[in-house]
Motif scaffolding. Sequence first.
Motif, short mmCIF file in Angstrom:
data_model
loop_
_atom_site.label_atom_id
_atom_site.label_comp_id
_atom_site.label_asym_id
_atom_site.label_seq_id
_atom_site.Cartn_x
_atom_site.Cartn_y
_atom_site.Cartn_z
N ASN A 288 0.90 -1.20 0.21
CA ASN A 288 -0.12 -0.17 -0.16
C ASN A 288 0.75 1.07 0.05
N PHE A 289 0.58 2.19 -0.90
CA PHE A 289 1.60 3.19 -1.21
C PHE A 289 0.73 4.44 -1.73
N GLU A 290 1.41 5.77 -1.44
CA GLU A 290 0.71 6.90 -2.07
C GLU A 290 1.46 7.10 -3.23
N ALA A 291 0.92 7.64 -4.33
CA ALA A 291 1.57 8.19 -5.56
C ALA A 291 0.93 9.45 -6.29
N ASP A 292 1.37 10.01 -7.13
CA ASP A 292 0.70 11.08 -7.74
C ASP A 292 -0.21 10.87 -8.87
N VAL A 293 -1.05 11.61 -8.94
CA VAL A 293 -2.16 11.46 -9.72
C VAL A 293 -1.88 11.15 -11.18
N SER A 294 -0.58 11.68 -11.73
CA SER A 294 -0.19 11.40 -12.97
C SER A 294 -0.05 10.13 -13.31
N HIS A 295 0.30 9.31 -12.24
CA HIS A 295 0.61 7.88 -12.57
C HIS A 295 -0.47 6.82 -12.55
N ARG A 296 -1.76 7.54 -12.53
CA ARG A 296 -3.00 6.54 -12.47
C ARG A 296 -2.95 5.42 -13.64
N GLU A 297 -3.02 5.83 -14.53
CA GLU A 297 -2.91 5.09 -15.91
C GLU A 297 -1.99 3.65 -15.82
N GLN A 298 -0.64 4.11 -15.37
CA GLN A 298 0.33 3.00 -15.37
C GLN A 298 -0.02 2.18 -13.98
N LEU A 299 -0.47 2.78 -12.89
CA LEU A 299 -0.65 1.99 -11.95
C LEU A 299 -2.03 1.08 -11.83
N GLU A 300 -2.96 1.41 -12.56
CA GLU A 300 -4.13 0.66 -12.53
C GLU A 300 -3.98 -0.61 -13.30
N ALA A 301 -2.93 -0.89 -13.78
CA ALA A 301 -2.31 -2.32 -14.29
C ALA A 301 -1.62 -3.23 -13.52
N LEU A 302 -1.21 -2.32 -12.44
CA LEU A 302 -0.42 -2.91 -11.38
C LEU A 302 -0.94 -3.06 -9.99
N SER A 303 -2.34 -2.81 -9.85
CA SER A 303 -2.83 -2.85 -8.54
C SER A 303 -4.33 -3.48 -8.51
N TYR A 304 -4.84 -3.54 -7.52
CA TYR A 304 -6.18 -4.24 -7.53
C TYR A 304 -7.10 -3.19 -7.09
N ARG A 305 -6.54 -2.05 -6.36
CA ARG A 305 -7.53 -0.95 -5.72
C ARG A 305 -6.64 0.19 -5.74
N ILE A 306 -7.30 1.49 -6.33
CA ILE A 306 -6.96 2.61 -6.27
C ILE A 306 -7.87 3.52 -5.81
N HIS A 307 -7.51 4.29 -4.87
CA HIS A 307 -8.34 5.74 -4.51
C HIS A 307 -7.75 6.99 -4.67
N GLU A 308 -8.67 7.97 -5.15
CA GLU A 308 -7.97 9.25 -5.15
C GLU A 308 -8.50 9.96 -3.89
N VAL A 309 -7.40 10.29 -3.16
CA VAL A 309 -7.47 11.11 -1.92
C VAL A 309 -7.55 12.56 -2.32
N ARG A 310 -8.55 13.26 -1.66
CA ARG A 310 -8.56 14.52 -1.83
C ARG A 310 -8.42 15.40 -0.54
N GLY A 311 -7.75 16.25 -0.53
CA GLY A 311 -7.90 17.43 0.45
C GLY A 311 -8.38 18.71 0.31
N MET A 312 -9.88 18.73 0.95
CA MET A 312 -10.38 19.94 0.70
C MET A 312 -10.51 20.87 1.87
N GLU A 313 -10.84 21.98 1.49
CA GLU A 313 -10.63 23.08 2.53
C GLU A 313 -11.84 24.18 2.33
N LEU A 314 -12.19 24.77 3.69
CA LEU A 314 -13.33 25.72 3.78
C LEU A 314 -12.96 26.77 4.41
N GLN A 315 -13.19 27.99 3.84
CA GLN A 315 -12.89 29.29 4.72
C GLN A 315 -14.32 29.68 5.54
N LEU A 316 -14.27 29.49 7.10
CA LEU A 316 -15.38 29.61 7.83
C LEU A 316 -16.15 30.95 7.72
N SER A 317 -15.49 32.15 7.31
CA SER A 317 -16.16 33.11 7.12
C SER A 317 -17.16 33.25 6.06
#
Length: 216
Positions: free
Chosen positions: A185-214
């Motif tokens: 289990n490892f992290e990778a840049d999203v640009s490698h998705r196509e390459q890694l899909e052939a070498l993995s059984y599961r991939i998730h895109e992790v998203r960091g989201m932010e909110l300004q409380l004002s």
Amino acid sequence: MKTAPEHHENNVVIRKYQSADETEWVRTRVLAFLDTSYRDDVQPYRERYENPAIRLVAIDRESQKMVGLIDIEYEQHTGEVCNFPGQRGGVIWHLAVLPEFRNSGIANALFQRALAELKEHGVTRLAVWTQDDEPANSWYRAKGFEIKHCYLNVFSRGLVDRGPIKDLLPSAAKEWNFGHIRNLNFEADVSHREQLEALSYRIHEVRGMELQLSSY
């Protein structure tokens, strides 16, 4: 102004987490995450935070059962939890509702109560990390969160001398004397998705989201 100890929202009571809630909190989190991409991110205990945290639970009035929860760790000084230059921030580590109680306003009630407390503590920015569960992402976007960061959470399995693991591990790591590698289990840049899909059984895109409380 002090926040009320309990808040009644439709058929649930929103209140502060208590130490006696730990076993039920763990069970609620596990059951709420079972049908999500975080289904394997389970533990038999409730973690503690190094910084102050808002910890709330939703209790069903009729059954007195815990049906939802939210945990937000926040900063007293900038940089302790987040990286928001000049602003004190917080991170939502857990926001979960049992499947049979979803779409009834419980997540929103927990969130709104937590926002009121964050403002009392002078927190002005909020972050959360999601994966590619569309209901969760849609909910956060509807609240005004914006995606700021993305990376891949990749799962592969196999043997060191053949298959995906052989192709993924650097040559220096191929001297492996401890038997079968069940999972990698490892992290990778999203640009490698196509390459890694052939070498993995599961991939998730992790998203960091932010909110300004004002905006609230």
